[in-house]
Design an enzyme around this catalytic site. Structure first.
Site, mmCIF file in Angstrom:
data_model
loop_
_atom_site.group_PDB
_atom_site.id
_atom_site.type_symbol
_atom_site.label_atom_id
_atom_site.label_comp_id
_atom_site.label_asym_id
_atom_site.label_seq_id
_atom_site.Cartn_x
_atom_site.Cartn_y
_atom_site.Cartn_z
ATOM 1 N N PHE A 1 -11.184 -0.483 -6.671
ATOM 2 C CA PHE A 1 -12.532 -1.586 -5.289
ATOM 3 C C PHE A 1 -11.495 -2.595 -5.019
ATOM 4 O O PHE A 1 -10.195 -3.360 -5.489
ATOM 5 C CB PHE A 1 -12.506 -2.340 -7.405
ATOM 6 C CG PHE A 1 -14.076 -1.788 -7.358
ATOM 7 C CD1 PHE A 1 -14.848 -1.369 -7.615
ATOM 8 C CD2 PHE A 1 -13.257 -1.166 -8.871
ATOM 9 C CE1 PHE A 1 -15.579 -1.282 -7.998
ATOM 10 C CE2 PHE A 1 -14.169 -0.569 -9.740
ATOM 11 C CZ PHE A 1 -15.675 0.136 -9.559
ATOM 12 N N VAL B 1 -9.085 -3.034 -10.058
ATOM 13 C CA VAL B 1 -9.322 -3.569 -8.853
ATOM 14 C C VAL B 1 -7.650 -4.198 -8.377
ATOM 15 O O VAL B 1 -7.053 -3.818 -8.965
ATOM 16 C CB VAL B 1 -9.597 -4.935 -8.824
ATOM 17 C CG1 VAL B 1 -11.072 -4.674 -9.981
ATOM 18 C CG2 VAL B 1 -8.941 -5.663 -10.480
ATOM 19 N N CYS B 2 -7.525 -3.514 -6.913
ATOM 20 C CA CYS B 2 -6.306 -4.312 -6.520
ATOM 21 C C CYS B 2 -5.769 -5.849 -6.746
ATOM 22 O O CYS B 2 -7.332 -6.518 -6.604
ATOM 23 C CB CYS B 2 -6.698 -4.160 -4.555
ATOM 24 S SG CYS B 2 -5.564 -4.816 -3.762
ATOM 25 N N ILE B 3 -5.512 -5.539 -6.594
ATOM 26 C CA ILE B 3 -4.447 -6.702 -7.351
ATOM 27 C C ILE B 3 -4.146 -8.234 -6.211
ATOM 28 O O ILE B 3 -4.888 -9.547 -6.267
ATOM 29 C CB ILE B 3 -2.913 -6.842 -8.020
ATOM 30 C CG1 ILE B 3 -2.536 -8.216 -8.463
ATOM 31 C CG2 ILE B 3 -1.685 -6.718 -7.002
ATOM 32 C CD1 ILE B 3 -1.157 -8.022 -9.387
ATOM 33 N N ALA C 1 -7.966 -9.269 -5.762
ATOM 34 C CA ALA C 1 -8.350 -9.588 -6.678
ATOM 35 C C ALA C 1 -7.715 -11.492 -7.514
ATOM 36 O O ALA C 1 -9.265 -12.161 -7.166
ATOM 37 C CB ALA C 1 -8.236 -8.733 -8.253
#
Lengths: 120, 99, 130
Positions: free
Chosen positions: C39, C77-79, C82
């Site tokens: 994501f 989820v991409c840090i 996010a």
């Protein structure tokens, strides 16, 4: 790990939407992997390549500066759609990145040659 | 061959036009979400679809039905199910998304 | 065949998330497997456990979680995307001294390397644009 050829396709202008920046960040991340990586700027994506960008007053990081890190990360294969440059009256001398101008046919070839197409 | 997907209406977005520019003969274009509006009969976009008879055109049936276009889609487009969408991603070597 | 997906759209704003969920279910029904769903951009909102849809609408974070539970799909989820959109796990919340965290069960926060890895390790990577 198998070696694959990745083509990253940039179709968005910078600043108005985060997608241009986020594509460039994928490129930098992919640069750390030992894969064949090429980047193609097509359509509105070619706006990313303009020099003289100064985004300080809109509180955003400079996109041109981000692209200038490509070389540092070993990303040297980049292309720009000739027709998109012409349509936008962008002279090659204004390109901040040494992207090779290519026509539709050559771009279609690049699409076919890639194992993985990543568009953002 | 590449499977191209387009999810934006061609009436306000370049994705469909760009997709056609880089689409090789023999490859496939799948219209999904608002992309299915390109298939509306009697428009400049469905005319483009009909004239590119060396490209396979598909549209996701659920998206066409949702938008009231089932009876109004160009005959050059094949309606497919989600399962057939999956099958197309398998039979093509890569997938390019235009949005 | 082994798939990975990249999801860019926000749930309830973009239809693409629902399309990706249907695609995932259809591929599983056809006997395929999934390596990872990554994501990115506004897509990270799919990991927000506080999403509270009206009762007559699907709960998208729960749908992802249920697919992941049943079929062992890695939901990442991409840090970078996010944190700036307010999707944090416990560890990141502590690191940035936030009092709350909201990453849904079944999701993990990680870097873009996970996307590149997914593209290399899967037979197909499919992007669902916003």
């Amino acid at each position: 790990m198998t070696s694959k050829r990745i083509l990253l396709i940039c179709r968005k202008a910078p600043y108005g939407n985060a997608l241009a920046r986020e594509t460039a960040e994928i490129a930098l991340a992919a640069g750390a992997f030992d894969q064949e990586l090429a980047i193609a700027f097509i359509g509105d994506g070619v706006w990313q390549l303009l020099d003289q960008q100064d985004s300080a007053d809109i509180q955003q990081k400079n996109h041109q500066k981000l692209l200038s890190a490509f070389e540092l990360y070993g990303i040297s294969e980049s292309y720009a759609e000739s027709a998109a440059l012409a349509e936008r009256n962008i002279d090659h001398s204004r390109l901040s990145l040494a992207a090779k101008p290519v026509n539709q046919q050559q771009l279609a070839d690049l699409f076919e040659q890639a194992d993985i197409l990543l568009t953002v | 061959m590449i499977l191209h997907t387009v999810n934006q209406s061609p009436f306000n977005n370049q994705s469909f036009a760009d997709c056609l520019k880089f689409c090789r003969k023999g490859s496939s274009i799948l219209l999904i979400e608002d992309g299915v509006y390109a298939g509306k009969k009697g428009t400049e976009y469905s005319a483009l679809i009909e004239s590119n008879n060396n490209i396979n055109f598909y549209a996701l049936a659920v998206d066409v039905k949702a938008r009231g276009l089932t009876e109004d889609l160009s005959p050059a487009i094949s309606l497919i199910s989600d399962r057939e969408f999956v099958d197309l991603t398998v039979t093509h070597k890569s997938v390019q998304s235009w949005f | 065949m082994r798939f990975s997906l990249m999801i860019l759209g926000a749930p309830y704003s973009s239809q693409s998330v629902a399309t990706a969920l249907r695609f995932t279910q259809a591929a599983i029904d056809a006997g395929h497997s999934f390596h990872r769903v990554f994501f990115y951009h506004d897509g990270v909102n799919s990991g927000n456990a506080l999403i509270t849809p009206p009762q007559d609408e699907n709960n998208i974070p729960q749908q992802w979680q249920s697919l992941a539970d049943k079929h062992g799909i890695d939901l990442v989820v991409c840090i970078a995307s996010a944190l700036k959109r307010g999707v944090l796990d416990k560890k990141e919340a502590e690191r940035y001294e936030q009092t709350n965290h909201n990453l849904n069960n079944g999701f993990t926060i990680s870097g873009l390397g996970q996307l590149v890895d997914a593209s290399i390790e899967s037979d197909r990577l499919i992007t669902f644009g916003p």
